[in-house]
Write an enzyme that holds these catalytic residues in place. Structure first.
Site, PDB file in Angstrom:
ATOM      1  CD  GLU A  97      -3.004  -1.112   0.321  1.00 29.22           C
ATOM      2  OE1 GLU A  97      -3.089  -0.114  -0.429  1.00 29.22           O
ATOM      3  OE2 GLU A  97      -3.818  -2.052   0.298  1.00 29.22           O
TER       4      GLU A  97
ATOM      5  CB  CYS B 247      -2.172   6.826   1.423  1.00 34.16           C
ATOM      6  SG  CYS B 247      -3.384   5.810   2.259  1.00 34.16           S
TER       7      CYS B 247
END
Length: 509
Positions: free
Chosen positions: A262, A296
């Site tokens: 990720e 993010c």
């Protein structure tokens, strides 16, 4: 002048909070200083382990795996259920540690703990639904099926911005799938890591599960490197920068392990000429400024139709100017500090480059509360009006910095959305059904998360989380993300008493 908590006040708060969570900081005392972004002062000094500790931890986890894999999945779910109950009991204290170490405002810190509770609920239900499938066999008297089995030791490397939730996404799912977890948290957030481990160990002890199911290793990059390279780590889940992922992925692949990455995001919202601007402004402001731009999924680009871009930009600038920036644990604050000075310097450098590329700062920017805390870095969220998607816009800056530029044709806007190396989250604000459908279609956004009339942040536990391209391609949390934590076996059961071969092969002896 705004005031911030003193160093002694925060240290006392950290010690007392940790103690209520079962963590004696004195027992972990060492030389590695933990600085709180709230005031820029030392919060605690802890001991680090070295790379040799990884081999021991992984070996213990492997030993626990040999027992845990044979425990029925619903019984494994009972452990996660108890963990979720304990998280609920200690929600406020856990949130306090996140605010102290990360600088998140209280509501966002509590929201992170709620994510942990939610993924436990999800995993408990999942423990009774780790379904395989049965397919028709071409051979009479045969049954053909697929089954899923525990995989092995799961290594987790987490980032500072979601120091507890991302670990829990992996851990709750891994435990019900039959896998132990060895965790290397961010060097910036050891207190919340020790607290989470303490609570899970309490649940493990109460349920009579193997103690080696969960371990935390406080250490530097060499500890993460050793975890990545350990051949007994069946799945390595790593959250961080794209640069980190480019190093981790090949190392895990070289030993034929699995990796779940990720990585970075450079998330955009398209604002159509039909958009509800009230809705768009609310969605954009939270997605761009929430967590001080350190998600993010933070929105970094707004691609607005030329007919609405001026009004939208003006309204965003006005909203950014009103955002309360300050002590994240003080009621009413919406934007806390950046994690450290390097993050603020990166934001300033990006703004300067954007201006060199033809951009103009139209709202926010700059550092606040310098006199109150010289070592803390509070940034006013900034908006830069750009002539287009220039080189700096294609880079991710982990700070509350939003670029705004225009488009004429909706398909061109989709191309701009996709024309960056990252592919995590995206959104469109439109009242045109055809535009909405196109955006979520195969011809639309190339991101792993595609939203309509909401921002890029705020994913729910029920859906798989992750992205494409330089975001890494991994999926965590809900949906069928659990399959990454298990191995699949194709089984053929012959109950016919005969031995017919597939495809009609005749091999009569």
């Amino acid at each position: 002048m705004a005031t911030l908590p003193s160093a002694s006040d925060l240290r006392t708060l950290a010690e007392e909070t940790a103690a209520r969570l079962g963590v004696d900081l004195a027992a972990h005392q060492g030389t590695h200083e933990i600085v709180s972004p709230v005031n820029g002062e030392v919060l605690s000094s802890l001991a680090w382990v070295d790379a040799d500790a990884v081999e021991t931890a992984v070996a213990e986890a492997r030993e626990a795996f040999l027992t845990w894999r044979a425990v029925p999945a619903p019984a494994r779910g009972a452990l996660v259920k108890r963990f979720g109950e304990l998280l609920t009991e200690h929600k406020d204290d856990l949130a306090t540690l996140i605010s102290l170490e990360v600088g998140k405002i209280t509501s966002e810190a509590r929201g992170e703990i709620q994510e942990m509770i939610d993924i436990c609920d999800f995993a408990v239900g999942l423990s009774r639904q780790l379904n395989g499938r049965t397919m028709p066999s071409e051979r009479p008297g045969h049954r053909l099926m697929e089954t899923y089995h525990p995989l092995g030791v799961v290594g987790v490397i987490s980032a500072f911005n979601f120091p507890a939730a991302v670990w829990s996404w992996n851990t709750a799912i891994a435990l019900v799938c039959g896998d132990p977890v060895v965790w290397k948290p961010s060097e910036l957030t050891p207190l919340i890591s020790l607290a989470c481990q303490s609570i899970l160990q309490q649940a493990i002890a109460e349920q009579g599960a193997p103690a080696g199911l969960s371990q935390v290793l406080l250490g530097g990059p060499e500890v993460g490197q050793a975890l990545v390279e350990n051949k007994l780590v069946a799945l390595l889940s790593a959250t961080g920068s794209t640069r980190m992922g480019k190093a981790v992925g090949p190392l895990v692949a070289d030993r034929f392990g699995r990796s779940l990455l990720e990585l970075g995001g450079n998330n955009a919202a398209i604002v159509s000429e039909t958009a509800d601007l009230d809705l768009a402004v609310r969605g954009i402001v939270f997605a761009a400024a929430g967590t001080a731009g350190q998600r993010c999924t933070t929105m970094r680009r707004v691609i607005a139709h030329t007919s609405v871009i001026d009004e939208l930009t003006e309204r965003l600038a006005e909203a950014f100017g009103r955002l309360p920036v300050g002590n994240p644990m003080e009621e009413g604050t919406l934007v806390g500090p950046l994690i450290h000075g390097k993050a603020f310097a990166a934001m300033e450098a990006a703004v300067a480059q954007a201006c060199e590329e033809g951009g103009k700062v139209v709202g926010g920017g700059g550092r606040e509360l310098v006199d109150a805390a010289p070592g803390a870095y509070y940034a006013r969220p900034a908006i830069v009006r750009m002539p287009g998607q220039t080189p700096i816009v294609e880079q991710e800056t982990f700070a509350p910095l939003l670029y705004v530029f225009g488009y004429e044709d909706f398909r061109d806007a989709i191309e701009l959305n996709n024309a960056v190396p990252q592919g995590l989250s995206s959104s469109v604000f439109t009242q045109d059904q055809a535009e909405a459908e196109l955006f979520v279609s195969a011809e639309g956004s190339d991101c792993g998360i595609v939203n309509v009339n909401i921002g890029t942040s705020g994913a729910e536990i029920g859906g798989a989380f992750g992205g494409e391209k330089e975001t890494g391609g991994g999926r965590e949390s809900g949906s069928d993300a659990w399959r990454a934590y298990m191995r699949r076996a194709t089984n053929t059961v012959n109950y016919s008493g005969e031995l017919p071969l597939a495809q009609g092969v005749d091999f009569t002896v």
